[in-house]
Design an enzyme around this catalytic site. Structure first.
Site, short mmCIF file in Angstrom:
data_model
loop_
_atom_site.label_atom_id
_atom_site.label_comp_id
_atom_site.label_asym_id
_atom_site.label_seq_id
_atom_site.Cartn_x
_atom_site.Cartn_y
_atom_site.Cartn_z
N ARG A 1 44.22 -34.98 19.57
CA ARG A 1 44.15 -34.35 20.99
C ARG A 1 43.10 -35.31 21.49
O ARG A 1 42.68 -36.20 21.10
CB ARG A 1 43.79 -32.95 20.84
N HIS B 1 28.23 -28.70 12.78
CA HIS B 1 29.35 -29.40 13.00
C HIS B 1 29.91 -29.31 14.62
O HIS B 1 30.97 -29.55 14.90
CB HIS B 1 30.46 -28.81 12.01
N LYS C 1 44.09 -32.63 4.97
CA LYS C 1 43.19 -33.76 4.49
C LYS C 1 43.48 -34.33 3.55
O LYS C 1 43.61 -35.41 3.70
CB LYS C 1 41.66 -33.07 4.29
N GLU D 1 35.05 -35.37 -2.97
CA GLU D 1 34.58 -36.87 -2.28
C GLU D 1 33.17 -37.11 -2.95
O GLU D 1 32.23 -36.01 -2.83
CB GLU D 1 34.51 -36.87 -1.04
#
Ligand code: MV4
Length: 668
Positions: A297, A235, A116, A200
């Site tokens: 993907r 998620h 990330k 963040e």
């Protein structure tokens, strides 16, 4: 174009890729684990090769074995689908080294998006908005705490190697920072072998809006608009749609350009998805979306993009992998209508979404037409195992407007019939039919915030379902009786009909259902009318049972339902809900078409599914001996008394004619 493809996956995505590959004239090569030997993707392939035992790390993750098979089968290319090895840079490299085209991005692109912090750095360089925060190399806890204070609470700590919420901790107050940091580091090290984190600003009320991008090897990069995937649970995406409700055209263009710039920044090739987090606490504007991560993907939810653009994204993947240019340029791509997809899972929402394993004794999808699309890798009779993701199918609805697409999807979900495993069908129908969803009032907290509406307390069958169950059983008996009556000398004889007929009077009988939701029904036959008495209410009913299920009128109101008969249970599927009802039908032995105590004959033509006893066994009255499939239902031939079996004249898979003696009994 390629002449052959090895699909290194299973389930619905393997079938889906195969459909396009066949349409493009390719030879399709499947790989499978022992548990998938009879799976749909194996049956549909031109050839199939065994990988190994069921566990994924001994089968679908066996990169070496897959490559060995690909070379042996002379596969031109390997399509990884999603999950498994689809984002494994080493596998992509190994394919290329073996001279076999990997239908996906380059290993370098996969690596670039794998972490990330590195991904965010690349995005900043490409001018793509990222969430304000810290993603530097200094991982000293005190330095990180200072960064968090600079950002301002609440903040989100994320493992740089994380994804899908793993290694993520929200912190609302400085006093909790250290403990949360240690948790995120521990989880990052345990799950990904990398404890580095970034910090963040926490975006309150986030929506998950992602952009489909496609890039070829000639420098062409386009976006195929957005998908809103905000309805998630832990998620895991549950509902996906395209386009995003309430998305201004101007913002769509800005986000699309940002996504294209992101793909260009890493010299991307193939299908990719740029995930953004959008601040839904205010109107959707260009200063309210931020890069979250890039998926290198084809996504599970790609069909909604296909439906609104009219493109086959798997065909695009093959074209790009074969070195061709993108089939369309940006100016030729446009949105038509609206598509919504739900993921049908073998899980029990009433038990905290516990996975449900078992055999799909009955599986009936809604009709596919120009509006409803089903992507599945299972068929009736398959076993849902613990080894793989329990997704049974994706149900996608398209129509000219979002409202119409939702209406079609709700109807389709209510027509769905699954018996043998629990599913989330009812939960899905409630979610997309919910007023807040229909109003476009969605964010990633939707499911959690509306859970009590989406998973109502498990109630038993209502009066309608009870009536349907009674009528289903009566129809079955009537069906059997009619068949049996056809054998008597006087098929029209009133005695041949199991309708409780009594000379000179109004016939009636009782039917008892047992178990948690047990009830008793009184059935009254009055000059051809059938009146049910259930829970103190009376209903005029009529109905019929055929291959398509139960069609019933209750006090003139039309109802349809799926029914599946197992030993002493009736499984009723109605309005996306499934009810298992045990019945103690005093006339049940009639189903066994007992022939004078000498044995058991097939009550109707059918196929033996299973034999549950053997010659010489002493069996109890009502004990299941043979299970027969007929009229797309299972019928059990049960012992008429405590008795010893002399012979069993048929076995699983045998077709039997009605009246054929299947079981004989030794002298009582
Ligand atoms: C966030 C966020 C709020 N603020 N980042 C969840 C997993 C990964 N996709 C990133 N996620 C989030 N990142 C900031 N700065 C909220 C989430 C989040 C979320 C995002 C998208 C879809 C579903 C989600 C569920 C919970 C939290």
């Amino acid at each position: 174009m390629f002449k052959s493809v090895l699909i290194a996956n299973r389930g619905e995505i393997a079938c889906r890729i195969m459909h396009t590959a066949k349409r493009l004239g390719m030879r399709t090569i499947a790989v499978y684990s022992v548990a998938d030997a009879d799976a749909l993707h194996v049956l549909e392939a031109d050839e199939a090769h065994l990988l190994g035992p069921a566990p994924a790390n001994e089968s679908y993750l066996r990169a070496d074995k897959i490559l060995e098979i690909a070379q042996y089968a002379h596969a031109d290319c390997i399509h990884p689908g999603y999950g498994f090895l689809s984002e494994n840079a080493e596998f992509a490299e190994a394919c290329e080294d073996a001279g076999i085209v990997f239908v996906g991005p380059t290993a370098a692109a996969i690596r670039a998006m794998g972490l990330k912090d590195a991904a965010k750095k690349l995005m900043v360089g490409a001018g793509v908005p990222v969430v304000p925060g810290y993603h530097g190399a200094d991982q000293d806890p005190k330095a990180l705490a200072k960064e968090a204070a600079k950002i301002g609470y609440p903040v989100l700590i994320k493992a740089v190697a994380g994804g899908g919420g793993k290694g993520m901790r929200r912190v609302d107050d400085a006093k909790d920072f250290e403990a949360a940091l240690n948790g995120a580091i521990r989880e990052g090290e345990k799950a990904f072998g990398n404890g580095h984190v970034l910090i963040e600003k926490y975006i309150e009320k986030p929506r998950h809006i992602e952009i489909q991008v496609f890039a070829d090897s000639h420098g062409n990069v386009v976006h195929l608009f957005e998908r809103d995937c905000s309805l998630q649970r832990r998620h895991q995406k549950v509902v996906e749609e395209a386009p995003a409700p309430g998305m201004p055209d101007a913002l769509r263009d800005v986000m699309g350009k940002a996504a294209v710039d992101a793909a260009k920044a890493i010299d991307y090739r193939g299908a990719g998805t740029i995930e953004f987090i959008v601040d839904a606490s205010k109107a959707l504007t260009a200063d309210g979306f931020f890069f979250m991560e890039m998926n290198t993907r084809l996504q599970v939810e790609h069909p909604v993009t296909e439906e609104i653009t009219g493109q086959d994204l798997v065909a695009w993947q093959f074209a790009v992998a074969a070195g061709e240019e993108l089939p369309l340029s940006q100016v030729h791509l446009e949105i038509e209508g609206h598509a919504v997809e739900v993921r049908l899972y073998a899980e029990n929402p009433s038990r905290k979404f516990l996975p449900s394993t078992g055999t799909l004794h009955h599986l009936k999808f809604p009709e596919e037409d120009g509006f409803i699309r089903i992507e599945t890798g299972v068929t009736e009779g398959d076993t849902v195992s613990v080894y793989y993701d329990p997704m049974l199918a994706k149900v996608i609805a398209w129509d000219a407007t979002r409202e119409k697409a939702i209406d079609r999807l709700v109807t389709a979900l209510r027509e769905l019939e699954v018996a043998g495993v629990k599913t989330n069908a009812s939960f899905l129908a409630e979610a997309v039919d919910h007023t807040a969803f229909r109003a476009g009032d969605i964010d990633t907290g939707f499911i959690e915030n509306h859970l009590s509406d989406l998973v109502p307390a498990e109630t038993g069958p209502g009066a309608v379902e009870k009536a349907l169950a009674v009528i289903g059983l009566l129809c079955l008996r009537q069906g059997v009786t009619e068949l049996a009556a056809a054998e008597t000398l006087e098929p029209e004889s009133p005695w041949a009909a199991l309708d409780g007929f009594r000379i000179g009077g109004i016939a009636h009988e009782r039917m008892t259902f047992t178990g948690d939701h047990g009830f008793e029904a009184r059935i009254r036959y009055d000059d051809g009318d059938v009146i049910l008495g259930i829970d103190g209410e009376e209903f005029d009913v009529e109905g019929e049972l055929d291959e398509d299920g139960l069609t019933v009128a209750i006090d003139g109101e039309h109802h349809t339902a799926g029914v599946h008969f197992m030993a002493d249970r009736l499984v009723l599927m109605h309005q996306a809900r499934t009810y298992e009802l045990s019945f103690a039908d005093p006339l049940a032995p009639e189903l066994a078409a007992e022939v004078g105590g000498a044995g058991l004959a097939a009550p109707m033509p059918g196929k033996i599914i299973s034999v549950l006893a053997k010659a010489g066994d002493r069996v109890k009255r009502g004990q299941a001996i043979v299970v027969l499939e007929a009229m797309k239902m299972e019928h059990t031939l049960a012992a008429p008394a405590d008795i010893t079996i002399e012979t069993i004249g048929a076995g699983p898979g045998d077709q039997v004619a009605e009246g054929m003696m299947i079981v004989t009994f030794a002298g009582n």
